[in-house]
Write a protein that holds these residues in place. Structure first.
Motif: not given
Length: 489
Positions: A313-332
């Motif tokens: 939960p906290f790692t995922g939310i932190f990753i989301a917080r720093i991943s704005k502007g990236r595609t789902l493919r790039e994030i995955i």
């Protein structure tokens, strides 16, 4: 918060009784739900791979015009430091050697390759898949639905926040409380383990007999540095320490790699990775010759999956917080593949080098058996011991700081009405609470003479991760429904 302080009181006042209760409950969870963790992990990996290679992978986290706020190196450094951290130092030598000396599988490949393959399995795609699922679900709620930062908001489609009812309000509150508790249990577990390794290293280096009180002092020190970093914000303290961690980790990695059999390491890295990919599904299902047995699964795999789930939960939310502007493919790809490959190479360098040392000794007497001192024993065989051991202790501290400061930031968001930049008051409060609770976990780990922080935490995490893992299935279904609507729009 009151619930945490209440539980902390029991850790201090009724330590032994609390330990016994956790021990009994964790046994029940392992017996009835252990295999469920395996199926959930495999399902998350396959789902993410499917999305990455589908047209949905082109969807951007945020508006089409949004650009990433951090460079790719800064982004990877922060997500890796928050999601893995000191664990790679804790297990760098001990785990591969344990797997080599006690092969969990009976296949045609050598014990060295089996050891590396199973270590990859426990530190690879599945762990990061748990993180990625939470990151993408939270990112969708945060950047597309414009909802505050809260795990309950990933369920907004099924339980609309504006719909006021006893069921809605209490169910959403339950989700957020569960997330906070699971996050704290997972985090303080890592702090307790990391501080124990620092104590073990100091005992080994100085031939001392420091007791658990030094662990408490280290926990407090880590809490202070983490709070300072969190007060500085993502763009300053957290980003800078995370980047420093990566540079120091790479330096330590190549210090060992360049003095070892580099060709053998590269060869075994590639072969073990190939075996891991080929065997991934049967490993994940623990079927046939890929079933290491219930005792092994309970002591290792179930524990690891519970640990990753607790951090998700906290790692995922932190990753989301720093991943704005990236595609789902790039994030995955960035979350699932790059950190996994980095961890695989890390464990191959340290593991294979340890295998070669054991072979040169002609016998093994458990020199690398202690999880808290194994890396220090290993580094005795290399030059510049004082400098390198100092670097390991510095890395342990800084990795723990980046994990705790990220958690302080995310927990602050939860309580500060989803504010992506929580108030300093919230950061102060969570820094203090996390430190108090971490000290409680250390006391819990020393409730009995034959227990330590590792065994206490193993039992606690299996319990706290279970309800969250059940809710993940619902969350994934809602998320898939929501991104299908985004694509159609």
């Amino acid at each position: 918060m009151g619930l945490l302080l209440f539980f902390s009181f029991f850790l201090y006042a009724e330590t032994l009784a609390t330990y016994n209760g956790i021990e009994s409950l964790s046994l029940w969870v392992r017996n009835y739900f252990g295999p469920f963790y395996l199926y959930l992990g495999l399902g998350c990996v396959l789902l993410l791979i499917g999305i990455a290679f589908s047209s949905w992978g082109k969807i951007k986290l945020g508006l089409p015009a949004d650009k990433p706020a951090f460079s790719r190196l800064e982004w990877i450094a922060m997500l890796y430091s928050a999601g893995m951290g000191a664990g790679i130092l804790l297990r760098a030598v001990q785990e591969p050697v344990f797997m080599q000396q006690n092969p969990p599988l009976a296949t045609a490949v050598s014990a060295d390759i089996i050891a590396l393959e199973f270590t990859f399995y426990q530190w690879g795609f599945t762990a990061w898949a748990f993180y990625a699922v939470f990151a993408l679900a939270a990112g969708l709620a945060l950047f597309h639905k414009k909802l505050p930062v809260a795990t309950s908001n990933t369920f907004a489609t099924l339980f609309p926040i504006k719909t006021k009812s006893f069921w809605n309000n209490n169910f959403l509150l339950f989700i957020d409380v569960l997330t906070i508790l699971t996050t704290i249990f997972g985090l303080v577990a890592a702090v307790g383990l990391g501080a124990s390794q620092i104590k073990g290293g100091l005992n080994h280096l100085f031939n001392a007999s420091l007791d658990y009180r030094i662990i408490i002092a280290l926990v407090v020190l880590i809490g202070i540095f983490s709070l300072i970093s969190a007060l500085s914000g993502v763009n300053k303290g957290i980003k800078r320490i995370s980047t420093l961690n990566i540079y120091c980790t790479v330096a330590l990695l190549f210090f060992v790699f360049l003095q070892s059999d580099m060709l053998l390491i590269l060869k075994n890295f590639l072969y073990a990775f190939y075996r891991y990919v080929v065997d991934f599904i049967p490993l994940s299902l623990a079927i046939g010759k890929y079933n290491p047995g219930e005792v092994f699964l309970t002591d290792w795999t179930y524990y690891y999956w519970a640990f990753w789930l607790a951090w998700a939960p906290f790692t995922g939310i932190f990753i989301a917080r720093i991943s704005k502007g990236r595609t789902l493919r790039e994030i995955i790809i960035g979350v699932l593949l790059i950190p996994s490959l980095g961890s695989f190479f890390w464990f191959t360098v340290f593991g294979q080098s340890a295998f070669e040392l054991i072979a040169s000794w002609n016998s093994y007497e458990g020199e690398f058996g202690n999880v808290f001192t194994s890396i220090f024993v290993f580094l005795e065989n290399y030059p510049l011991q004082s400098v390198v051991n100092g670097l390991v202790i510095l890395l342990l501290m800084s990795f723990l700081v980046t994990s705790v400061d990220s958690a302080i930031y995310v927990l602050g968001m939860f309580i500060d009405k989803g504010n992506p930049n929580p108030s300093k008051k919230q950061r102060w409060m969570w820094g203090i609470i996390l430190t108090i609770f971490s000290v409680g976990i250390v006391l819990l780990g020393h409730a009995k003479e034959d227990t330590n922080v590792l065994t206490a935490v193993q039992k606690l995490l299996i319990i706290t991760s279970l309800p969250l893992s059940l809710l993940m299935i619902v969350m994934i279904g809602i998320w898939l429904y929501d991104i299908s609507k985004i694509k159609k729009a």
